[in-house]
Structure formats: C-alpha cells, structure tokens
Design a protein around this motif. Structure first.
Motif, mmCIF file in Angstrom:
data_model
loop_
_atom_site.group_PDB
_atom_site.id
_atom_site.type_symbol
_atom_site.label_atom_id
_atom_site.label_comp_id
_atom_site.label_asym_id
_atom_site.label_seq_id
_atom_site.Cartn_x
_atom_site.Cartn_y
_atom_site.Cartn_z
ATOM 1 N N ARG A 115 21.557 -59.492 -16.867
ATOM 2 C CA ARG A 115 22.209 -59.157 -15.601
ATOM 3 C C ARG A 115 22.295 -57.640 -15.438
ATOM 4 N NH1 ARG A 115 27.714 -61.887 -15.378
ATOM 5 N NH2 ARG A 115 26.352 -63.669 -15.823
ATOM 6 N N ALA A 116 22.005 -57.168 -14.239
ATOM 7 C CA ALA A 116 22.048 -55.728 -13.970
ATOM 8 C C ALA A 116 23.487 -55.228 -13.964
ATOM 9 C CB ALA A 116 21.385 -55.430 -12.636
ATOM 10 N N THR A 117 23.651 -53.924 -14.148
ATOM 11 C CA THR A 117 24.972 -53.301 -14.034
ATOM 12 C C THR A 117 25.140 -52.759 -12.619
ATOM 13 O OG1 THR A 117 24.248 -51.071 -14.650
ATOM 14 C CG2 THR A 117 24.803 -52.609 -16.453
ATOM 15 N N SER A 118 26.362 -52.419 -12.277
ATOM 16 C CA SER A 118 26.612 -51.846 -10.953
ATOM 17 C C SER A 118 25.907 -50.503 -10.805
ATOM 18 C CB SER A 118 28.120 -51.688 -10.723
ATOM 19 O OG SER A 118 28.715 -50.919 -11.750
ATOM 20 N N PHE A 119 25.697 -49.802 -11.914
ATOM 21 C CA PHE A 119 25.057 -48.481 -11.856
ATOM 22 C C PHE A 119 23.555 -48.596 -11.583
ATOM 23 C CE2 PHE A 119 28.424 -48.289 -15.221
ATOM 24 C CZ PHE A 119 29.401 -47.730 -14.409
ATOM 25 N N THR A 120 22.885 -49.509 -12.282
ATOM 26 C CA THR A 120 21.440 -49.678 -12.060
ATOM 27 C C THR A 120 21.167 -50.262 -10.674
ATOM 28 O OG1 THR A 120 21.475 -51.848 -13.146
ATOM 29 C CG2 THR A 120 20.949 -49.939 -14.509
ATOM 30 N N LEU A 121 22.048 -51.103 -10.192
ATOM 31 C CA LEU A 121 21.858 -51.710 -8.865
ATOM 32 C C LEU A 121 21.906 -50.664 -7.758
ATOM 33 C CD1 LEU A 121 24.040 -54.916 -9.308
ATOM 34 C CD2 LEU A 121 21.560 -54.878 -8.948
ATOM 35 N N GLN A 122 22.692 -49.619 -7.952
ATOM 36 C CA GLN A 122 22.770 -48.570 -6.929
ATOM 37 C C GLN A 122 21.434 -47.872 -6.711
ATOM 38 O OE1 GLN A 122 26.393 -46.392 -8.486
ATOM 39 N NE2 GLN A 122 26.873 -46.400 -6.311
ATOM 40 N N ARG A 123 20.572 -47.908 -7.707
ATOM 41 C CA ARG A 123 19.266 -47.244 -7.603
ATOM 42 C C ARG A 123 18.158 -48.196 -7.176
ATOM 43 N NH1 ARG A 123 21.263 -45.393 -12.688
ATOM 44 N NH2 ARG A 123 19.755 -46.708 -13.801
ATOM 45 N N ASP A 124 18.526 -49.426 -6.828
ATOM 46 C CA ASP A 124 17.504 -50.426 -6.498
ATOM 47 C C ASP A 124 16.747 -50.073 -5.219
ATOM 48 O OD1 ASP A 124 16.723 -53.370 -7.385
ATOM 49 O OD2 ASP A 124 16.735 -53.318 -5.195
ATOM 50 N N ALA A 125 15.468 -50.439 -5.201
ATOM 51 C CA ALA A 125 14.579 -50.099 -4.074
ATOM 52 C C ALA A 125 15.037 -50.754 -2.776
ATOM 53 C CB ALA A 125 13.145 -50.536 -4.401
ATOM 54 N N TRP A 126 15.780 -51.837 -2.838
ATOM 55 C CA TRP A 126 16.208 -52.520 -1.608
ATOM 56 C C TRP A 126 17.006 -51.607 -0.694
ATOM 57 C CZ3 TRP A 126 21.190 -55.214 -0.404
ATOM 58 C CH2 TRP A 126 21.099 -55.958 0.764
ATOM 59 N N PHE A 127 17.774 -50.686 -1.271
ATOM 60 C CA PHE A 127 18.602 -49.803 -0.471
ATOM 61 C C PHE A 127 17.806 -48.708 0.214
ATOM 62 C CE2 PHE A 127 21.995 -51.198 -3.538
ATOM 63 C CZ PHE A 127 22.725 -51.932 -2.603
ATOM 64 N N TYR A 128 16.544 -48.571 -0.118
ATOM 65 C CA TYR A 128 15.739 -47.468 0.419
ATOM 66 C C TYR A 128 14.609 -47.943 1.325
ATOM 67 C CZ TYR A 128 18.336 -45.141 -3.226
ATOM 68 O OH TYR A 128 19.355 -44.680 -4.019
ATOM 69 N N GLN A 129 14.720 -49.208 1.764
ATOM 70 C CA GLN A 129 13.701 -49.741 2.671
ATOM 71 C C GLN A 129 13.948 -49.249 4.107
ATOM 72 O OE1 GLN A 129 13.560 -54.031 2.220
ATOM 73 N NE2 GLN A 129 11.997 -53.834 0.621
#
Length: 310
Positions: free
Chosen positions: A296-310
């Motif tokens: 499971r991902a952490t809240s920190f790694t999720l903030q850098r996920d590509a989904w937020f930059y589409q």
C-alpha cells in the motif's frame, strides 16, 4: 492462494441510502428524556464558553452536530457533541488524547485540516469538540445532492484531502476516522479534514492499535484481524474508500461487506464509471486499496502520483 471476493452487485442503492441504513443499525435509540438532558448540558456548557447555539445540523452514530456563533467575533463554528453512554453502547471509547491541535493546525493556517477551537469534557456525560464551519458541508452531502463526482472534480478534492492527511502523517498523527462525512469543502471546493476525536500520535511500534475507530465500510482489511496494526497506513486505505465512493456513489463491498485479507481483485466499478475513468485514476486508487500493507502506498508517495498532473 489468494481468495477473491465475488464481484459486487452495486444495484440501485446510493451511498447516502446505504449510510442511513448502517446508521440506523449502529446508532442506539435515544429517549426524549436523554435528549432533553443533553440539551441542558449543551446550553450550560455554552454559557461558560461564550458561544451561542444557532441550530442543529446533523447526527452520526454516536454524536450530534450544531452550528454555533462565537460571541466575541461573530465567527460561525461547529459544535460536535459525543455522548459517552452512547459511545459505550456501540462498543467504542472516546478520550481526550495528548494531541496538540495548535501544532497540527495553528490558527487554521494549514490547508486541508479543520482548525480545532476547543476539545473538552462538558460534564460526566458528554465531550465536545468545536471546529471551524465549512458552509458547503461534506463530500457525503455533495453526493447526496449531485450523485457521483466526475474525475476532474474528484482530483481537486482528493488532492487537498491528501495534502491534509500527509501533513498529519508527517507529524506522526493518524486520523483514524476518515470517511466522506469527515471530508468537508471550503468556499473553493477544497477538501478540509475534520473530526479528530479518534486521532492519535503514532510514535513507534508500541503505538500500534488493535481498536476499531472509523465506520465499518472504511476499515482496512488488517483492522478486522483484531491484532495491532499501523493506523497511519490504515488511513490511506480509508482515503481510498472515500475516493471509490465519491466516484461511484455506492459502497465498494455491498451494504455491509468487508474486504478479505490477501485479496487483490475485490472491488469493481459501476460500468459507466469503469468506461469513463482514466487508467491513471484506476492505478491511483489501486495504490491505496492494497490489502497487503507492505504494498500500500503512503500519503507522501501518493502526493507525487501522475494522476494529479494530468
């Protein structure tokens, strides 16, 4: 071999309908006498705190919400009252934990986290927590009015929700009661996390929990095993359930379903959502809804996920 939960029949029951059904199941009935007594306790407490009671807003399994006004400033606040006896009836415990609210969100300066004005014991029968008021209400109320969110709307809301959660986790604080009713919206439709009466500081492995806190549909698989678990990584699962519900307007495992430990393919989307949702959104959700806590991902790694930059 992993056990796979059969596909969920989503049916026609919306999230708000499922929530009401669960609430009626878990909330103990309240007598007229107990209601009158609680009202007197609230009025007496507010006299001392110089806050005026405006109106009743809502209720949960073990609490009631009221809109109030701070007399000195005219600022609107929300008073949440937790009745100790009711909490005990549903098998829960509430206590004032050593949580530094001023450090967590000093004077409301941290985006994504509700400013806590006060947390106190009103008397021997009830606790109260006073927080900032978000007039747009919760994401749960938004679903009730408008139905499932479009992906772009969900992206904005969960970006700010994740920012608030990551700030808590950076300060070693687990929320432990993440659900759509506790994700509010500010005037710009940004998420604001609220309801910290179950939150706790997680210093080390000795801080691991074995106690349920949030509502059953939001509980991570490891919580059901009744052994010590990491409440911070369990928060990530709960946020994933929030996102699933926001996109589908239904519960992922049926009316009262529970995920199975070790299962990877346990939730499905509504067909219309499946067709419209981007691959990046599906991948992002999968990172949160991993039953294996080591994956499971952490809240920190999720903030850098590509989904937020589409």
């Amino acid at each position: 071999m992993d056990t796979v939960t059969p596909p969920v029949n989503h049916g026609t029951q919306s999230y708000s309908e499922a929530s009401r059904a669960l609430l009626s199941k878990y909330r103990p009935p309240k007598s007229a006498a107990s209601s009158a007594n609680l009202k007197r306790v609230i009025e007496k407490h507010l006299e001392k705190t110089k806050i005026s009671l405006d109106k009743f807003l809502d209720f949960g399994p073990n609490s009631e919400l009221y809109l109030c006004t701070q007399n000195s400033t005219g600022k609107q606040l929300v008073l949440k009252v937790l009745v100790k006896g009711t909490v005990e009836q549903v098998g829960g415990t509430v206590m004032k934990r050593p949580l530094d609210y001023d450090k967590l969100n000093p004077e409301g300066s941290v985006a994504g986290i509700a400013w806590v004005h006060e947390f106190t014991s009103m008397d021997s029968t009830a606790y109260s927590i006073v927080t900032e008021y978000c007039p747009k209400g919760s994401v749960a109320k938004l679903l009730e009015s408008n139905g499932a969110l479009q992906e772009n709307d969900a992206r904005g809301i969960f970006s700010s929700a994740l920012a608030g959660l990551a700030h808590m986790h950076k300060n070693k604080v687990a929320h432990r009661n993440l659900k759509l009713e506790n994700v509010l919206l500010d005037g710009h439709n940004r998420a604001v996390l609220t309801d910290f009466n179950y939150s706790l500081i997680v210093e080390n492995s000795a801080s691991l929990e074995a106690v349920h806190a949030t509502s059953v549909p939001y509980l991570a698989p490891e919580v059901f095993s009744n052994v010590p678990y990491d409440p911070i990584i369990a928060d990530v699962w709960s946020l994933g359930i929030c996102m699933y519900i926001a996109l589908n307007d239904c519960l992922p495992f049926g009316p009262a379903g529970k995920p199975l430990v070790g299962s990877e393919s346990f939730y499905t989307f509504k067909k219309t959502v499946e067709a419209a949702l981007s691959a990046a959104a599906k991948k992002f959700l999968k990172l949160m809804l991993q039953s294996d806590v080591n994956k499971r991902a952490t809240s920190f790694t999720l903030q850098r996920d590509a989904w937020f930059y589409q």
